[in-house]
Enzyme design. Structure first.
Site, short mmCIF file in Angstrom:
data_model
loop_
_atom_site.label_atom_id
_atom_site.label_comp_id
_atom_site.label_asym_id
_atom_site.label_seq_id
_atom_site.Cartn_x
_atom_site.Cartn_y
_atom_site.Cartn_z
N SER A 197 17.74 -10.53 46.71
CA SER A 197 17.22 -11.70 47.41
C SER A 197 16.52 -11.29 48.70
O SER A 197 17.04 -10.45 49.45
CB SER A 197 18.36 -12.67 47.76
N GLU B 103 31.08 -12.39 51.58
CA GLU B 103 30.14 -13.25 50.87
C GLU B 103 30.86 -14.42 50.21
O GLU B 103 30.34 -15.53 50.15
CB GLU B 103 29.39 -12.42 49.80
N SER C 168 30.25 -14.11 39.33
CA SER C 168 30.14 -15.27 38.43
C SER C 168 31.49 -15.99 38.34
O SER C 168 32.53 -15.46 38.74
CB SER C 168 29.71 -14.80 37.04
N ASN C 169 31.47 -17.21 37.77
CA ASN C 169 32.72 -17.98 37.63
C ASN C 169 33.79 -17.20 36.87
O ASN C 169 34.96 -17.25 37.21
CB ASN C 169 32.43 -19.29 36.88
C1 LIG Z 1 20.16 -16.46 42.98
C2 LIG Z 1 20.74 -15.09 42.87
C3 LIG Z 1 20.62 -14.23 43.96
C4 LIG Z 1 21.15 -12.94 43.88
N1 LIG Z 1 20.99 -12.10 44.95
C5 LIG Z 1 21.44 -10.83 44.86
C6 LIG Z 1 21.21 -9.91 45.95
O1 LIG Z 1 20.63 -10.26 46.98
N2 LIG Z 1 21.64 -8.63 45.80
C7 LIG Z 1 22.30 -8.21 44.68
O2 LIG Z 1 22.70 -7.04 44.64
N3 LIG Z 1 22.51 -9.04 43.63
C8 LIG Z 1 22.10 -10.34 43.70
N4 LIG Z 1 22.30 -11.20 42.64
C9 LIG Z 1 22.90 -10.67 41.41
C10 LIG Z 1 24.31 -11.17 41.12
O3 LIG Z 1 25.23 -10.52 41.95
C11 LIG Z 1 24.57 -10.90 39.64
O4 LIG Z 1 23.70 -11.74 38.90
C12 LIG Z 1 26.01 -11.19 39.25
O5 LIG Z 1 26.88 -10.24 39.83
C13 LIG Z 1 26.20 -11.16 37.70
O6 LIG Z 1 25.69 -9.98 37.19
P1 LIG Z 1 24.63 -9.98 35.97
O7 LIG Z 1 23.53 -10.91 36.31
O8 LIG Z 1 24.28 -8.57 35.68
O9 LIG Z 1 25.41 -10.62 34.76
P2 LIG Z 1 26.45 -9.87 33.83
O10 LIG Z 1 27.38 -9.09 34.66
O11 LIG Z 1 25.71 -9.16 32.75
O12 LIG Z 1 27.24 -11.09 33.20
C14 LIG Z 1 26.77 -11.85 32.09
C15 LIG Z 1 27.84 -12.85 31.71
O13 LIG Z 1 29.03 -12.16 31.27
C16 LIG Z 1 30.15 -12.59 32.04
N5 LIG Z 1 31.06 -11.47 32.27
C17 LIG Z 1 30.70 -10.23 32.73
N6 LIG Z 1 31.82 -9.46 32.88
C18 LIG Z 1 32.88 -10.24 32.53
C19 LIG Z 1 34.28 -10.02 32.49
N7 LIG Z 1 34.81 -8.84 32.85
N8 LIG Z 1 35.08 -11.04 32.09
C20 LIG Z 1 34.56 -12.24 31.73
N9 LIG Z 1 33.22 -12.51 31.73
C21 LIG Z 1 32.40 -11.51 32.13
C22 LIG Z 1 29.58 -13.11 33.32
O14 LIG Z 1 30.44 -14.04 33.94
C23 LIG Z 1 28.28 -13.74 32.87
O15 LIG Z 1 28.51 -15.03 32.39
C24 LIG Z 1 21.80 -12.50 42.69
C25 LIG Z 1 21.91 -13.38 41.60
C26 LIG Z 1 21.40 -14.65 41.68
C27 LIG Z 1 21.53 -15.55 40.49
#
Ligand SMILES: Cc1cc2nc3c(=O)[nH]c(=O)nc-3n(C[C@H](O)[C@H](O)[C@H](O)COP(=O)(O)OP(=O)(O)OC[C@H]3O[C@@H](n4cnc5c(N)ncnc54)[C@H](O)[C@@H]3O)c2cc1C
Length: 400
Positions: A166, A249, A380-381
Site C-alpha cells: 500500500s 496493526e 485475514s479472518n
Molecule cells: C487493501 C490491502 C492492502 C494491503 N496492504 C499491504 C501492505 O501495505 N503491505 C503488505 O505487505 N501486504 C499488504 N496486503 C497484503 C495482505 O497482508 C495479504 O493479502 C494477507 O496477508 C493475505 O495474504 P494473501 O493475499 O497472500 O492470501 P493467502 O494467504 O493466499 O490466503 C488465501 C485464503 O486462504 C486462507 N488461508 C490462508 N492460510 C490459512 C490457514 N492457515 N488457515 C485457514 N485459512 C487460511 C486465507 O484466509 C484466505 O481466505 C494488503 C492487502 C489488502 C487487501
C-alpha cells in the site's frame, strides 16, 4: 505508562475539536472527509502537507512517549483524539503506516541511532513509509518470504518481489522483511530492513483495484541497496520484529475508527430515508442491527482500554479486527441494497478536482468495494480466528 499530565477527556476532546475547526479549513478545507479507505489516491500531496500542519500543532503520534516526539497520551485519550479527528472530517492520514506501524516498532525494537534517525521524520510528516511484507507466495504464510538480502561491504543488496504494498508509489522508505541467512527456512534467518524507495534497484508497479484506482502495488527489488546498519533488531531476528509490527496493526491503530463507521452508517440511513427504502421494515431492522453493532464495536474498544498500558491491549482485544472487518463489509452490502438498482451504476456525478476523473465512484461504492478487503489485510479472518484460538483461548496449535 503515560508521561504527560493528562487533561480531562472532555477538555481534551474540546481542544481537538477547536484545533480541527481552526485548521481544517482554507487551503485544507477540501480535504474534509477525503482520503479514507478506497479514496487513498485523493489529494495525496495536500494530505502530506496536512500531516505537516498536524505536526505543527503536535497532533501527530499523539500516543508515542514524549521523548520520541509524541504527546504521551494514555490510550483512552488517544482513542478520543481519533474519534474527534474523524468526527471533524479529518482526512485519511498519509502518514498512517509510519505513525501506526513502523514508529511503535522502532520505539520497541530499534537502536537509539535508528530511532533518532527515523522517528522525527514520521512525527514531522516529512518522511512517508510503506510495508514490504507480502509476496506472491507469502501472505498469510509470511514465513515463506523469498526476498533475499546479502551484505556487500557496508550495504545490504536486496533481490526479490513484494506485492500488495500500500502507498509504495508515494513512500520515501519501505520496511522490508527479507531473508538474510543463506539456506535458512521459515521464520529463521529473516531481517527487518529499512530501505529507501528512491533508487534504481526498485521498481513500483501499481495494481489497479476494483475501486478503479491503485492504492497498492507490486514492488520489485533488483540489486536494491540500503546501508548495513539500517536493520531493526539483530540481523536474523526479523520475525520477532515483524510480528511486533503486526500486533500494532491489529491492535491500537484501529480502536478509534468507530466514529468513521458511524458517519458512513448515518450516510446510508440518510440515503434510505431519501429514496424510501426506510419504509421497508426489513431494511429498517437491518440498518438498526448495524447501528447496534457499531455501538458494540465502540464498547469493545472501550473495554480494551481498561488498562492504561500503551499498546498493551488485553486478550479480549484480539476479537476487534474480526469484529470490525465483518461489520464494515456488511455495511458496504447494506449501502448497495439501499441504493437498489442505482447501485449498478458506479459512475458518480459528485466527483471533484483531485478525484480519479471518469473512474470516480460514489462514496457508497467505495465503501462496498473497499470493505471487501477489510477481511483480508492485516491478517485475514481465518488467520484471526486461528490466532484467537491459539493465543487467546489456548487451543491446540494448527497442524503445520
Ligand atoms: C487493501 C490491502 C492492502 C494491503 N496492504 C499491504 C501492505 O501495505 N503491505 C503488505 O505487505 N501486504 C499488504 N496486503 C497484503 C495482505 O497482508 C495479504 O493479502 C494477507 O496477508 C493475505 O495474504 P494473501 O493475499 O497472500 O492470501 P493467502 O494467504 O493466499 O490466503 C488465501 C485464503 O486462504 C486462507 N488461508 C490462508 N492460510 C490459512 C490457514 N492457515 N488457515 C485457514 N485459512 C487460511 C486465507 O484466509 C484466505 O481466505 C494488503 C492487502 C489488502 C487487501
Amino acid at each position: 505508562m503515560t508521561d504527560a499530565a493528562a487533561p480531562s477527556e472532555t477538555e481534551f476532546r474540546a481542544e481537538v475539536r477547536d484545533w480541527m475547526a481552526e485548521h481544517l479549513t482554507g487551503d485544507f478545507g477540501h480535504l474534509r472527509f477525503r482520503g479514507g479507505p478506497g479514496d487513498e489516491h485523493a489529494f495525496v500531496e495536500d494530505r502530506m502537507a496536512w500531516e505537516r500542519e498536524l505536526a505543527s500543532g503536535g497532533w501527530t503520534a499523539v500516543g508515542w512517549p514524549t521523548q520520541h516526539g509524541g504527546r504521551g497520551l494514555p490510550l483512552h485519550l488517544e482513542v478520543a483524539y481519533h474519534e474527534e479527528y474523524a468526527r471533524a472530517g479529518g482526512p485519511g492520514r498519509a502518514g498512517l503506516i509510519g505513525e501506526g506501524l513502523l514508529g511503535p516498532t522502532l520505539i520497541h525494537f530499534a537502536s537509539p541511532e535508528i530511532q533518532q534517525r527515523f522517528l522525527p521524520g514520521i512525527v514531522a510528516g516529512t518522511e512517508f513509509w510503506c510495508q514490504g511484507y507480502s509476496e506472491p507466495n507469502a501472505g498469510s504464510d509470511l514465513a515463506n518470504v523469498k526476498t533475499r538480502a546479502r551484505l556487500e561491504g557496508d550495504e545490504w543488496v536486496i533481490d526479490g518481489q513484494k506485492v500488495w504494498t500500500s502507498l509504495a508509489q508515494w513512500s520515501d522508505w519501505c520496511f522490508v522483511v527479507a531473508r538474510t541467512e543463506e539456506g535458512s527456512e521459515r521464520h529463521h534467518g529473516l531481517s527487518y530492513l529499512l530501505v529507501p524507495m528512491e533508487q534504481p534497484g526498485i521498481e513500483v508497479r501499481g495494481i489497479r483495484q476494483i475501486t478503479g484506482t491503485a492504492e497498492f502495488n507490486e514492488v520489485f527489488f533488483d540489486g536494491a541497496r540500503t546501508s548495513a546498519d539500517l536493520v531493526v533488531g539483530a540481523p536474523g531476528d526479523g520475525w520477532k520484529v515483524a510480528m511486533g509490527t503486526l500486533a500494532f496493526e491489529r491492535g491500537v491503530l484501529t480502536l478509534g475508527q468507530q466514529m468513521a463507521f458511524q458517519r458512513e452508517l448515518d450516510h446510508i440511513t440518510e440515503a434510505a430515508r431519501k429514496n424510501g427504502r426506510w419504509e421497508d421494515a426489513v431494511m429498517r431492522d437491518r440498518l438498526m442491527k448495524l447501528v447496534t453493532r457499531v455501538r458494540i464495536m465502540r464498547w469493545n474498544a472501550t473495554r480494551s482500554l481498561r488498562t492504561d498500558e500503551q499498546a498493551q491491549l488485553p486478550r479480549e482485544a484480539m476479537i476487534n479486527k474480526l469484529y470490525w472487518a465483518d461489520l464494515h463489509r456488511d455495511m458496504g452490502e447494506a449501502a448497495m441494497d439501499v441504493a437498489g438498482s442505482a447501485a449498478m451504476l458506479t459512475r458518480y456525478s459528485g466527483a471533484q478536482e483531485g478525484d480519479a476523473g471518469d473512474e470516480e465512484m460514489s462514496p457508497d461504492h467505495k465503501l462496498f468495494f473497499f470493505s471487501r478487503s477489510d477481511t483480508i489485510y492485516g491478517g485475514s479472518n481465518e488467520i484471526q480466528r486461528n490466532l484467537i484460538g491459539e493465543r487467546a483461548l489456548g487451543l491446540p496449535r494448527e497442524p503445520r
